[in-house]
Design a protein around this motif. Sequence first.
Motif, PDB file in Angstrom:
ATOM      1  N   GLY A   1       2.445  -3.604  11.566  1.00  0.00           N
ATOM      2  CA  GLY A   1       3.504  -2.581  11.764  1.00  0.00           C
ATOM      3  C   GLY A   1       3.062  -1.086  11.264  1.00  0.00           C
ATOM      4  N   ASP A   2       1.848  -0.730  11.978  1.00  0.00           N
ATOM      5  CA  ASP A   2       1.172   0.695  11.356  1.00  0.00           C
ATOM      6  C   ASP A   2       0.512   1.015  12.472  1.00  0.00           C
ATOM      7  N   SER A   3       0.617   2.518  12.854  1.00  0.00           N
ATOM      8  CA  SER A   3      -0.085   2.892  13.899  1.00  0.00           C
ATOM      9  C   SER A   3      -1.471   2.962  13.702  1.00  0.00           C
ATOM     10  N   HIS A   4      -2.160   2.728  12.509  1.00  0.00           N
ATOM     11  CA  HIS A   4      -3.460   2.597  12.260  1.00  0.00           C
ATOM     12  C   HIS A   4      -4.245   1.558  12.572  1.00  0.00           C
ATOM     13  N   THR A   5      -3.519   0.552  13.074  1.00  0.00           N
ATOM     14  CA  THR A   5      -4.118  -0.659  13.267  1.00  0.00           C
ATOM     15  C   THR A   5      -5.390  -0.610  14.255  1.00  0.00           C
TER      16      THR A   5
ATOM     17  N   GLY B   1      -4.614  -3.305  -1.715  1.00  0.00           N
ATOM     18  CA  GLY B   1      -4.936  -1.955  -1.167  1.00  0.00           C
ATOM     19  C   GLY B   1      -4.621  -1.752   0.395  1.00  0.00           C
ATOM     20  N   ILE B   2      -5.072  -0.613   0.961  1.00  0.00           N
ATOM     21  CA  ILE B   2      -4.430  -0.240   2.320  1.00  0.00           C
ATOM     22  C   ILE B   2      -4.940  -1.389   3.278  1.00  0.00           C
ATOM     23  N   THR B   3      -3.723  -1.955   4.157  1.00  0.00           N
ATOM     24  CA  THR B   3      -4.197  -3.104   4.939  1.00  0.00           C
ATOM     25  C   THR B   3      -5.611  -2.851   5.817  1.00  0.00           C
TER      26      THR B   3
ATOM     27  N   GLY C   1      -9.133   9.901   0.034  1.00  0.00           N
ATOM     28  CA  GLY C   1      -8.658   8.554   0.196  1.00  0.00           C
ATOM     29  C   GLY C   1      -8.229   8.171   1.553  1.00  0.00           C
ATOM     30  N   THR C   2      -7.168   7.293   1.745  1.00  0.00           N
ATOM     31  CA  THR C   2      -6.769   6.804   2.992  1.00  0.00           C
ATOM     32  C   THR C   2      -7.249   5.726   3.640  1.00  0.00           C
ATOM     33  N   CYS C   3      -6.648   5.202   4.592  1.00  0.00           N
ATOM     34  CA  CYS C   3      -7.112   4.139   5.530  1.00  0.00           C
ATOM     35  C   CYS C   3      -8.362   4.721   6.483  1.00  0.00           C
ATOM     36  N   THR C   4      -8.408   6.165   6.674  1.00  0.00           N
ATOM     37  CA  THR C   4      -9.409   6.909   7.358  1.00  0.00           C
ATOM     38  C   THR C   4     -10.765   7.149   6.330  1.00  0.00           C
TER      39      THR C   4
ATOM     40  N   GLY D   1      -4.134   2.632  -3.113  1.00  0.00           N
ATOM     41  CA  GLY D   1      -2.724   2.825  -2.225  1.00  0.00           C
ATOM     42  C   GLY D   1      -2.867   3.996  -1.235  1.00  0.00           C
ATOM     43  N   CYS D   2      -1.661   4.365  -0.466  1.00  0.00           N
ATOM     44  CA  CYS D   2      -1.660   5.192   0.531  1.00  0.00           C
ATOM     45  C   CYS D   2      -1.434   6.506  -0.051  1.00  0.00           C
ATOM     46  N   SER D   3      -0.817   6.768  -1.134  1.00  0.00           N
ATOM     47  CA  SER D   3      -0.726   7.865  -2.129  1.00  0.00           C
ATOM     48  C   SER D   3      -0.279   9.207  -0.956  1.00  0.00           C
ATOM     49  N   MET D   4      -1.097  10.103  -1.153  1.00  0.00           N
ATOM     50  CA  MET D   4      -0.561  11.381  -0.681  1.00  0.00           C
ATOM     51  C   MET D   4      -0.684  11.475   0.990  1.00  0.00           C
ATOM     52  N   CYS D   5      -1.351  10.346   1.479  1.00  0.00           N
ATOM     53  CA  CYS D   5      -1.421  10.461   2.839  1.00  0.00           C
ATOM     54  C   CYS D   5       0.238  10.748   3.523  1.00  0.00           C
ATOM     55  N   LEU D   6       1.121   9.936   2.818  1.00  0.00           N
ATOM     56  CA  LEU D   6       2.527  10.108   3.378  1.00  0.00           C
ATOM     57  C   LEU D   6       3.613  10.370   2.077  1.00  0.00           C
ATOM     58  N   ALA D   7       2.936  10.186   0.960  1.00  0.00           N
ATOM     59  CA  ALA D   7       3.790  10.698  -0.215  1.00  0.00           C
ATOM     60  C   ALA D   7       5.118   9.704  -0.361  1.00  0.00           C
TER      61      ALA D   7
ATOM     62  N   ASP E   1       0.790  -1.260   0.030  1.00  0.00           N
ATOM     63  CA  ASP E   1      -0.031  -0.083   0.120  1.00  0.00           C
ATOM     64  C   ASP E   1       0.732   1.171  -0.055  1.00  0.00           C
ATOM     65  N   HIS E   2       1.792   1.388   1.091  1.00  0.00           N
ATOM     66  CA  HIS E   2       2.690   2.699   1.096  1.00  0.00           C
ATOM     67  C   HIS E   2       3.448   3.057  -0.107  1.00  0.00           C
ATOM     68  N   ILE E   3       3.929   2.263  -0.761  1.00  0.00           N
ATOM     69  CA  ILE E   3       4.954   2.562  -2.042  1.00  0.00           C
ATOM     70  C   ILE E   3       4.269   2.485  -3.226  1.00  0.00           C
TER      71      ILE E   3
ATOM     72  N   SER F   1      -7.010  12.530   4.958  1.00  0.00           N
ATOM     73  CA  SER F   1      -6.217  11.545   5.541  1.00  0.00           C
ATOM     74  C   SER F   1      -6.256  11.894   7.210  1.00  0.00           C
ATOM     75  N   ASN F   2      -5.347  11.319   7.853  1.00  0.00           N
ATOM     76  CA  ASN F   2      -5.491  11.500   9.344  1.00  0.00           C
ATOM     77  C   ASN F   2      -4.381  12.442   9.909  1.00  0.00           C
ATOM     78  N   ARG F   3      -3.185  12.714   9.237  1.00  0.00           N
ATOM     79  CA  ARG F   3      -2.283  13.462   9.951  1.00  0.00           C
ATOM     80  C   ARG F   3      -1.856  14.877   9.033  1.00  0.00           C
TER      81      ARG F   3
ATOM     82  N   GLY G   1       5.436  18.196   6.952  1.00  0.00           N
ATOM     83  CA  GLY G   1       6.170  17.333   6.061  1.00  0.00           C
ATOM     84  C   GLY G   1       5.807  16.049   5.748  1.00  0.00           C
ATOM     85  N   ARG G   2       4.506  15.895   6.367  1.00  0.00           N
ATOM     86  CA  ARG G   2       3.721  14.502   6.125  1.00  0.00           C
ATOM     87  C   ARG G   2       3.576  13.997   4.616  1.00  0.00           C
ATOM     88  N   GLN G   3       3.079  15.125   3.955  1.00  0.00           N
ATOM     89  CA  GLN G   3       2.581  14.961   2.532  1.00  0.00           C
ATOM     90  C   GLN G   3       3.731  15.121   1.434  1.00  0.00           C
TER      91      GLN G   3
HETATM   92  S1  SF4 Z   1      -2.264   6.312   7.630  1.00  0.00           S
HETATM   93 FE1  SF4 Z   1      -1.690   6.944   5.585  1.00  0.00          FE
HETATM   94  S2  SF4 Z   1       0.020   6.000   5.001  1.00  0.00           S
HETATM   95 FE2  SF4 Z   1      -0.764   5.002   7.061  1.00  0.00          FE
HETATM   96  S3  SF4 Z   1      -1.729   3.099   6.326  1.00  0.00           S
HETATM   97 FE3  SF4 Z   1      -3.060   4.870   6.421  1.00  0.00          FE
HETATM   98  S4  SF4 Z   1      -3.460   5.621   4.188  1.00  0.00           S
HETATM   99 FE4  SF4 Z   1      -1.404   4.161   4.552  1.00  0.00          FE
END
Ligand code: SF4
Lengths: 201, 485
Positions: free
Chosen positions: B130-134, B109-111, B348-351, B409-415, B63-65, B431-433, B437-439
């Motif tokens: 291995g992702d804080s949004h679990t 897609g995004i986990t 977009g994003t996991c949010t 994908g995660c796309s511009m959530c963390l670029a 998802d991320h890259i 997104s959530n953050r 520098g996040r994007q």
């Molecule tokens: S917060 Fe952003 S980078 Fe992290 S998993 Fe969700 S969409 Fe992907």
Amino acid sequence: MSDDHHITEVAGTGVPIPGDDVDTDRILPARFMKEVTFDNMADYLFYDARRNDDGELGDHPLDRFDGANVAVANANFGCGSSREHAPQAMMRWGIDGIVGESYAEIFRDNCRSLGIPAATADHETVVALQEWIEANPDGEVEIDVAAETVTYGDTTVDVAIDDAMQEALVDGIWDTTTLMYANMSKVERTAADLPYVGSDG
Amino acid sequence: MSERTLYDKVWERHRVTELPNGQDQLFVGLHLVHEVTSPQAFAMLEERGHDVAFPDRTFATTDHIVPTEADGRERPLVDDEAETMLSALERNTAENGITFFGLDSDRQGITHVVAPELGLSRPGMTVACGDSHTATHGAFGSIGVGVGTSQIRDVLATGCIAADKQRVRRVEVEGELGAGVGAKDVVLKIIGELGVDGGVGHVYEYGGPVIEALGMEGRLAVCNMSIEGGARAGYVNPDETTYEYLRGREYAPEGEAFEERKVYWESLRSDDDAVYDDVVTVDVDGMDPLVTWGVDPGQVIEISEPVPAPDAFTDRTDREAAERAYDHMGVEPGESMLGYDVDVAFLGTCTNGRVSDFAAAARVLEGRTVADDVRALAVPGSETVRAECERRGLDETFIEAGFEWRRAGCSMCLAMNDDALEGEEVCASSSNRNFVGRQGSKDGRTVLMSPGMVAAAAVAGEVADVRKYLDDDRPAGGGVEGVAD
Ligand code: SF4
């Protein structure tokens, strides 16, 4: 890093990293995570914060206090993403221990996994230490993990280290994989009792 | 036994033993893996000669890259580093017998989007990634925790994490949401009130009439941002909404088994007399849509409110944080965020990358066009979401309005791919953050908001109130729905 050893104290010169809510995107910007090892992470530590628009290093504390071993941070340090790249970068840059007002939990867990003591103290104590380091860049700062104290110059102050972290470091059992692997038969039993494991229901 | 929370019950069932350091060894029932945080963990595993303990309970996606341009997904990927990471995950999952929804899978897609929609995340599980949004998976009444790479090694090798049991805070959300106000606004409100570190040491149990009325996708958005409030995990007790969402999903139990499991899931709900470490009430009655004005998700206001003055903060650290935020965002205390110029709209994003999010945005975009100087990206959270949106014809609405309609994908959530802000660009983002520098640009600026608000900003070319774009005869937008999908 995977070899267990007892970490009862860490010492060396200090580096203040001022500011609350310093997030892991700042500590290690995401674009530098596109590597399958942690080997080069030290090069990317606080990458954007350390450079001006022309990419030149400036007077960021990490550059003014090059060679330091103890980082001194403020509140909610390491918040945001779970990336272990952040403490890995700090460790590989040379940080052996951190004193701060508070940490985000995943960051603290990651420090524990890496054997980096992360001690906490109140705002006044932390600021006094940061100011002392500014005035004494070559002065030694020592974190005593067992006694939960930090000593610098003639001063010794009490700090707190969370119990699990302290036990793990002092007893040299911070490698949780080895610890937990010893209990695999119990793990199998726990898993077998869960309705959704095995049947995938 | 009574008086127990769902967290207590799930913890107890997954607790293997107590470790010498005082932590609990906790079994992880669902381990989600992606390309960025796992390669080092697989390498450590190999170094030690361990196998993956529970490959059947482990699922991977990328998802991320990943490039999100339709024509950017040919292998090898143009970006060498991204190709290396993706190949490493392909190899690691194949060698260890782990199911991998790769770039060629229609489930990629995004986990945190994939596992819920496939029915992998279910009530009463422990989930690690291995992702804080679990915490997202807590929407089902599971306990989802984000972990670092060394802990991923732990999970791979032993199926367990070493964890400290947290305190449980009940977050009771009361009131009634108006049109155009939804789950994202609710969670931003919670973070604004309780603070970005308010949840440290706690898991949040979200409840009350507003949460109960949300559909699963809204609950997923709320739980997703638990970490932004400092809570390692957040959950909602499972109920009929949960069960109805799960029924028929690919990995959910079927027929009889489903009904049996439902009885079990029901038994995991927090008892009526459950004891919480504390209870807070957040009143969202009649609130306006929210937007962030600063550089952390707690620096947030209702759209009708002015950017707060420094002396509005009693806490020293909040005041200092506000000063840094005014500076980075180029906003003045007392100003309104309405009219704040926007260069990029990112949906977009996991949010907020699920079907209901795109549907809410599409309602705003129908018959309208994106402002001339705005770059607008719609990036489905998964290929499953993309296919469903396309089945409903939503992609056409986006494309006609001037959005780029992308792959998952995660796309511009963390670029971490090519989707990044440039220079001082301002992004209206679902997104959530909003960290500096996040994007992808250290001078870039992020304004967090709901999907409907992103669509409104795209059309207006500036931060706007979505409610002005909701015609009376259209249903409310912004991920509000009680509607699941
Ligand atoms: S917060 Fe952003 S980078 Fe992290 S998993 Fe969700 S969409 Fe992907």
